[in-house]
Write a protein that holds these residues in place. Structure first.
Motif, PDB file in Angstrom:
ATOM      1  N   ILE A  46      -9.805  10.236  -9.085  1.00  0.00           N
ATOM      2  CA  ILE A  46      -8.742   9.222  -9.067  1.00  0.00           C
ATOM      3  C   ILE A  46      -8.011   9.235  -7.726  1.00  0.00           C
ATOM      4  O   ILE A  46      -7.635  10.284  -7.217  1.00  0.00           O
ATOM      5  N   GLY A  47      -7.853   8.050  -7.175  1.00  0.00           N
ATOM      6  CA  GLY A  47      -7.095   7.881  -5.942  1.00  0.00           C
ATOM      7  C   GLY A  47      -6.296   6.604  -5.994  1.00  0.00           C
ATOM      8  O   GLY A  47      -6.689   5.640  -6.650  1.00  0.00           O
ATOM      9  N   GLN A  48      -5.174   6.581  -5.318  1.00  0.00           N
ATOM     10  CA  GLN A  48      -4.324   5.393  -5.293  1.00  0.00           C
ATOM     11  C   GLN A  48      -4.491   4.661  -3.972  1.00  0.00           C
ATOM     12  O   GLN A  48      -4.719   5.282  -2.926  1.00  0.00           O
ATOM     13  N   ALA A  49      -4.373   3.342  -4.013  1.00  0.00           N
ATOM     14  CA  ALA A  49      -4.369   2.551  -2.784  1.00  0.00           C
ATOM     15  C   ALA A  49      -3.180   2.983  -1.940  1.00  0.00           C
ATOM     16  O   ALA A  49      -2.110   3.254  -2.466  1.00  0.00           O
ATOM     17  N   VAL A  50      -3.381   3.087  -0.628  1.00  0.00           N
ATOM     18  CA  VAL A  50      -2.331   3.612   0.250  1.00  0.00           C
ATOM     19  C   VAL A  50      -1.478   2.517   0.894  1.00  0.00           C
ATOM     20  O   VAL A  50      -0.527   2.824   1.600  1.00  0.00           O
ATOM     21  N   GLY A  51      -1.810   1.265   0.646  1.00  0.00           N
ATOM     22  CA  GLY A  51      -0.999   0.176   1.193  1.00  0.00           C
ATOM     23  C   GLY A  51      -1.518  -0.380   2.511  1.00  0.00           C
ATOM     24  O   GLY A  51      -0.836  -1.173   3.151  1.00  0.00           O
ATOM     25  N   TYR A  52      -2.706   0.019   2.913  1.00  0.00           N
ATOM     26  CA  TYR A  52      -3.316  -0.477   4.146  1.00  0.00           C
ATOM     27  C   TYR A  52      -4.740  -0.929   3.850  1.00  0.00           C
ATOM     28  O   TYR A  52      -5.360  -0.471   2.888  1.00  0.00           O
ATOM     29  N   THR A  53      -5.243  -1.813   4.695  1.00  0.00           N
ATOM     30  CA  THR A  53      -6.648  -2.205   4.622  1.00  0.00           C
ATOM     31  C   THR A  53      -7.331  -1.798   5.916  1.00  0.00           C
ATOM     32  O   THR A  53      -6.674  -1.626   6.948  1.00  0.00           O
ATOM     33  N   ASP A  54      -8.650  -1.646   5.860  1.00  0.00           N
ATOM     34  CA  ASP A  54      -9.373  -1.328   7.086  1.00  0.00           C
ATOM     35  C   ASP A  54      -9.670  -2.610   7.857  1.00  0.00           C
ATOM     36  O   ASP A  54      -9.260  -3.706   7.451  1.00  0.00           O
ATOM     37  N   ASP A  55     -10.367  -2.481   8.967  1.00  0.00           N
ATOM     38  CA  ASP A  55     -10.645  -3.639   9.827  1.00  0.00           C
ATOM     39  C   ASP A  55     -11.501  -4.701   9.143  1.00  0.00           C
ATOM     40  O   ASP A  55     -11.541  -5.846   9.580  1.00  0.00           O
TER      41      ASP A  55
END
Length: 133
Positions: A46-55
């Motif tokens: 389980i991991g949460q989205a960190v609020g950023y997207t990649d390129d």
């Protein structure tokens, strides 16, 4: 109002990734995907989205392995994985941690998801990533 960041985890029944809200049952953890109650997931993935997207526009989650390049910090690139240290998400590289603030401040930085620590152990070994914090 800030958007609630989704979670991601690997299903226990077929080992595919699923995203949604995190729900805790009495003995299991689920990912809720509207409109259906989600499947049981492996809690270790389980991991949460960190609020950023990649390129490439992909949402970055804790546990993702990323390739980072900034002209002000690196002459080439660095590879690390996303984890939380001292209540903030960082990119844990071989000899240091890099924050998203440092990448954003470089203005010419780039970040690309190249895998994750659950499916891509070869990348963890290739880049000598320090596991796990």
């Amino acid at each position: 109002m800030e958007k609630i960041r989704p979670y991601r985890g690997k299903r226990k029944d077929n080992h595919t990734w699923i995203e949604g809200d995190l729900l805790h049952g009495e003995k299991e953890i689920f990912i809720y995907c509207s409109p259906h109650f989600g499947p049981i997931v492996d809690p270790d993935t389980i991991g949460q989205a960190v609020g950023y997207t990649d390129d490439n526009g992909n949402e970055i989650f804790s546990g993702d392995i990323v390739k980072v390049s900034t002209s002000q910090i690196f002459t080439d690139f660095a590879v690390g994985y996303i984890t939380m240290i001292d209540c903030k998400y960082v990119i844990k590289c071989q000899h240091y941690n890099l924050t998203f603030t440092e990448i954003n401040a470089a203005h010419h930085g780039s970040i690309e998801i190249i895998g994750n620590i659950y499916d891509d152990i070869a990348l963890v070994e290739q880049y000598n990533l320090p596991m796990f914090v």
